[in-house]
Design an enzyme around this catalytic site. Structure first.
Site, PDB file in Angstrom:
ATOM      1  N   GLU A   1      -0.041 -14.490  14.970  1.00 26.87           N
ATOM      2  CA  GLU A   1       1.164 -13.654  15.062  1.00 26.87           C
ATOM      3  C   GLU A   1       1.032 -12.579  13.993  1.00 26.87           C
ATOM      4  O   GLU A   1      -0.072 -12.306  13.508  1.00 26.87           O
ATOM      5  CB  GLU A   1       2.424 -14.501  14.875  1.00 26.87           C
ATOM      6  CG  GLU A   1       2.434 -15.283  13.560  1.00 26.87           C
ATOM      7  CD  GLU A   1       3.717 -16.071  13.314  1.00 26.87           C
ATOM      8  OE1 GLU A   1       4.771 -15.743  13.885  1.00 26.87           O
ATOM      9  OE2 GLU A   1       3.649 -17.026  12.512  1.00 26.87           O
TER      10      GLU A   1
ATOM     11  N   TYR B   1      14.704 -20.390   5.123  1.00 30.32           N
ATOM     12  CA  TYR B   1      15.579 -19.220   5.247  1.00 30.32           C
ATOM     13  C   TYR B   1      15.760 -18.848   6.706  1.00 30.32           C
ATOM     14  O   TYR B   1      15.060 -19.364   7.581  1.00 30.32           O
ATOM     15  CB  TYR B   1      15.028 -18.037   4.447  1.00 30.32           C
ATOM     16  CG  TYR B   1      13.839 -17.324   5.048  1.00 30.32           C
ATOM     17  CD1 TYR B   1      12.579 -17.915   5.063  1.00 30.32           C
ATOM     18  CD2 TYR B   1      13.971 -16.063   5.619  1.00 30.32           C
ATOM     19  CE1 TYR B   1      11.491 -17.260   5.614  1.00 30.32           C
ATOM     20  CE2 TYR B   1      12.885 -15.400   6.181  1.00 30.32           C
ATOM     21  CZ  TYR B   1      11.639 -16.007   6.175  1.00 30.32           C
ATOM     22  OH  TYR B   1      10.574 -15.374   6.736  1.00 30.32           O
TER      23      TYR B   1
ATOM     24  N   ARG C   1      17.197 -23.337  14.493  1.00 31.62           N
ATOM     25  CA  ARG C   1      15.888 -23.280  13.813  1.00 31.62           C
ATOM     26  C   ARG C   1      16.047 -23.616  12.327  1.00 31.62           C
ATOM     27  O   ARG C   1      15.190 -24.266  11.730  1.00 31.62           O
ATOM     28  CB  ARG C   1      15.268 -21.892  14.013  1.00 31.62           C
ATOM     29  CG  ARG C   1      13.849 -21.802  13.509  1.00 31.62           C
ATOM     30  CD  ARG C   1      13.190 -20.503  13.910  1.00 31.62           C
ATOM     31  NE  ARG C   1      13.849 -19.344  13.310  1.00 31.62           N
ATOM     32  CZ  ARG C   1      13.530 -18.075  13.591  1.00 31.62           C
ATOM     33  NH1 ARG C   1      12.578 -17.812  14.464  1.00 31.62           N
ATOM     34  NH2 ARG C   1      14.170 -17.080  13.019  1.00 31.62           N
TER      35      ARG C   1
ATOM     36  N   HIS D   1       7.786 -31.819  -9.951  1.00 32.67           N
ATOM     37  CA  HIS D   1       7.370 -31.743  -8.547  1.00 32.67           C
ATOM     38  C   HIS D   1       8.130 -32.727  -7.658  1.00 32.67           C
ATOM     39  O   HIS D   1       8.413 -32.440  -6.512  1.00 32.67           O
ATOM     40  CB  HIS D   1       5.863 -32.015  -8.423  1.00 32.67           C
ATOM     41  CG  HIS D   1       5.010 -30.880  -8.907  1.00 32.67           C
ATOM     42  ND1 HIS D   1       4.965 -30.514 -10.228  1.00 32.67           N
ATOM     43  CD2 HIS D   1       4.186 -30.030  -8.254  1.00 32.67           C
ATOM     44  CE1 HIS D   1       4.144 -29.490 -10.367  1.00 32.67           C
ATOM     45  NE2 HIS D   1       3.665 -29.167  -9.180  1.00 32.67           N
TER      46      HIS D   1
ATOM     47  N   ARG E   1      12.353 -28.672 -13.988  1.00 32.95           N
ATOM     48  CA  ARG E   1      11.127 -28.586 -13.197  1.00 32.95           C
ATOM     49  C   ARG E   1      10.375 -29.917 -13.151  1.00 32.95           C
ATOM     50  O   ARG E   1       9.999 -30.469 -14.177  1.00 32.95           O
ATOM     51  CB  ARG E   1      10.221 -27.491 -13.768  1.00 32.95           C
ATOM     52  CG  ARG E   1       9.017 -27.188 -12.891  1.00 32.95           C
ATOM     53  CD  ARG E   1       8.177 -26.077 -13.478  1.00 32.95           C
ATOM     54  NE  ARG E   1       7.059 -25.751 -12.600  1.00 32.95           N
ATOM     55  CZ  ARG E   1       5.934 -26.451 -12.535  1.00 32.95           C
ATOM     56  NH1 ARG E   1       5.768 -27.506 -13.308  1.00 32.95           N
ATOM     57  NH2 ARG E   1       4.965 -26.092 -11.709  1.00 32.95           N
TER      58      ARG E   1
ATOM     59  N   LYS F   1      10.587 -22.104   8.992  1.00 28.83           N
ATOM     60  CA  LYS F   1      10.806 -20.800   8.350  1.00 28.83           C
ATOM     61  C   LYS F   1      11.040 -21.059   6.860  1.00 28.83           C
ATOM     62  O   LYS F   1      12.182 -21.128   6.393  1.00 28.83           O
ATOM     63  CB  LYS F   1      11.988 -20.083   9.021  1.00 28.83           C
ATOM     64  CG  LYS F   1      11.964 -18.570   8.850  1.00 28.83           C
ATOM     65  CD  LYS F   1      12.869 -17.897   9.859  1.00 28.83           C
ATOM     66  CE  LYS F   1      13.110 -16.430   9.591  1.00 28.83           C
ATOM     67  NZ  LYS F   1      11.923 -15.589   9.573  1.00 28.83           N
TER      68      LYS F   1
ATOM     69  N   LEU G   1       5.610 -19.017  13.878  1.00 28.41           N
ATOM     70  CA  LEU G   1       7.058 -19.218  13.898  1.00 28.41           C
ATOM     71  C   LEU G   1       7.522 -18.863  15.305  1.00 28.41           C
ATOM     72  O   LEU G   1       7.227 -17.761  15.803  1.00 28.41           O
ATOM     73  CB  LEU G   1       7.745 -18.294  12.882  1.00 28.41           C
ATOM     74  CG  LEU G   1       9.257 -18.532  12.842  1.00 28.41           C
ATOM     75  CD1 LEU G   1       9.575 -19.784  12.046  1.00 28.41           C
ATOM     76  CD2 LEU G   1       9.974 -17.341  12.246  1.00 28.41           C
TER      77      LEU G   1
HETATM   78  N1  PDD Z   1      10.746 -12.620  10.239  1.00 29.92           N
HETATM   79  N2  PDD Z   1       6.951 -14.679  12.830  1.00 29.92           N
HETATM   80  C1  PDD Z   1       7.167 -14.633  11.499  1.00 29.92           C
HETATM   81  C2  PDD Z   1       6.087 -15.077  10.584  1.00 29.92           C
HETATM   82  C3  PDD Z   1       8.403 -14.152  11.011  1.00 29.92           C
HETATM   83  O1  PDD Z   1       8.634 -14.116   9.692  1.00 29.92           O
HETATM   84  C4  PDD Z   1       9.389 -13.711  11.931  1.00 29.92           C
HETATM   85  C5  PDD Z   1      10.727 -13.212  11.484  1.00 29.92           C
HETATM   86  C6  PDD Z   1       9.102 -13.767  13.304  1.00 29.92           C
HETATM   87  C7  PDD Z   1      10.098 -13.331  14.344  1.00 29.92           C
HETATM   88  O2  PDD Z   1      11.187 -14.228  14.414  1.00 29.92           O
HETATM   89  P1  PDD Z   1      12.613 -13.750  14.952  1.00 29.92           P
HETATM   90  O3  PDD Z   1      12.394 -13.151  16.285  1.00 29.92           O
HETATM   91  O4  PDD Z   1      13.392 -15.010  15.006  1.00 29.92           O
HETATM   92  O5  PDD Z   1      13.146 -12.754  13.957  1.00 29.92           O
HETATM   93  C8  PDD Z   1       7.874 -14.274  13.708  1.00 29.92           C
HETATM   94  C9  PDD Z   1      12.011 -12.297   9.622  1.00 29.92           C
HETATM   95  C10 PDD Z   1      12.755 -11.241  10.337  1.00 29.92           C
HETATM   96  C11 PDD Z   1      11.783 -12.020   8.143  1.00 29.92           C
HETATM   97  O6  PDD Z   1      11.039 -12.792   7.558  1.00 29.92           O
HETATM   98  O7  PDD Z   1      12.379 -11.092   7.596  1.00 29.92           O
END
Ligand code: PDD
Length: 294
Positions: free
Chosen positions: A183, A34, A53, A103, A101, A150, A207
């Site tokens: 993070e 996503y 990304r 895997h 379904r 992501k 991320l």
């Molecule tokens: N989240 N780290 C994680 C685990 C994240 O899910 C996100 C973003 C970030 C920051 O990334 P960016 O600066 O590209 O938004 C760091 C989004 C906003 C979400 O999951 O809603």
């Protein structure tokens, strides 16, 4: 009147009430990727970086992203324009599609991926959070080993954020078994020690945020040194300043972690310089006149 819109596999419709097939691989396996991007005054901010990304995340889980980055970019901009939202949050998701379904991956010649994009009004974070700074609550980082993609399987992130919220925190600050901070549940984390910004290196453990990229560029142009090296939770708590970042928050000051105050318990000077620099870039790139956000 602005309306929330959905684009799904070539069709545009109201976002409200739209459904995914029960056996989409996103629902049964939590398998997919996503992106979350933002528009101000009808203009995207660093959309290219989000879409780059997206492609890296797709490749990382062996998912073929249909079409080109340029087509996706044009489609998202058109959808935002059609929605009438000027300050818009865009959520996009891609899965391997709808198949019985199993895997094992479905045959890509028989099953098309599911791609959708939703446009809504962008959230507004409380101004007092920026004025006073927020509190983080530490939580163990229980995620998998590919946090640089992501992906939509966010259960550990949701559990950590929920638990941090219940403990009165704004965000969950994640730490690994060796005690190092990675993070937050949905944002990147930074601390400032002796004028140097410390943040976890962009490895598979975090991320690499698009906002993080903007912060790195701002720090370089302001001459603020950055060290991409992990610190322990204890070191983080003893820092002079701290902040977190994401697309919707930009730079959010942190003034407490668990029961510890950070520095002088108010947003620090390095944090504020970086916040201002990122804000200024947003306004410049989205063509917002200075007076509008004063
Ligand atoms: N989240 N780290 C994680 C685990 C994240 O899910 C996100 C973003 C970030 C920051 O990334 P960016 O600066 O590209 O938004 C760091 C989004 C906003 C979400 O999951 O809603």
């Amino acid at each position: 009147m602005p309306r929330d819109l959905l684009w799904i596999n070539g069709e545009t419709m109201p976002a409200e009430g739209a459904l995914l097939p029960l056996e989409d691989r996103a629902t049964v396996f939590g398998e997919g990727i996503y992106e979350v991007a933002i528009f101000y005054d009808g203009q995207p901010f660093m959309l290219r970086e989000h879409l780059e990304r997206w492609e890296q995340s797709a490749a990382g889980i062996e998912l073929v992203s249909p079409g080109t980055l340029e087509e996706r970019e044009a489609r998202i901009c058109a959808l935002v324009e059609q929605s009438g939202h000027l300050d818009a949050l865009v959520y996009g998701q891609l899965s391997r599609g709808h198949a019985r379904r199993n895997h094992l991956f479905p045959d890509p010649l028989a099953v098309a991926p599911t791609e959708f994009w939703i446009v809504r009004k962008a959230p507004v974070h409380k101004p007092e959070c920026y004025r006073t700074g927020v509190r983080l609550v530490s939580q163990p980082d229980e995620r998998w080993a590919h946090c640089h993609y992501k992906t939509i399987s966010l259960l550990p992130n949701c559990l950590a954020k929920e638990r941090a919220h219940r403990a009165g925190g704004y965000e969950a600050l994640l730490y690994r078994e060796d005690g190092t901070v990675t993070e937050c549940s949905s944002s990147n984390a930074y601390c400032v020690r002796g004028g140097v910004v410390w943040t976890h290196p962009a490895t598979n453990r975090i991320l690499e945020g698009v906002t993080r990229q903007a912060i790195m560029a701002a720090a370089a142009s302001l001459g603020i040194p950055v060290r991409e090296q992990a610190v322990t939770l204890e070191e983080f708590k003893q820092a002079d300043e701290a902040f977190i970042s994401s697309t919707t928050m930009e730079v959010m000051p942190v003034t407490a972690v668990d029961e510890a105050h950070i520095g002088a318990a108010k947003p620090g000077p390095v944090t504020l310089r970086l916040r201002e620099a990122v804000r200024a870039r947003v306004m410049r790139e989205c063509g917002i006149p200075q007076a509008e956000t004063a």
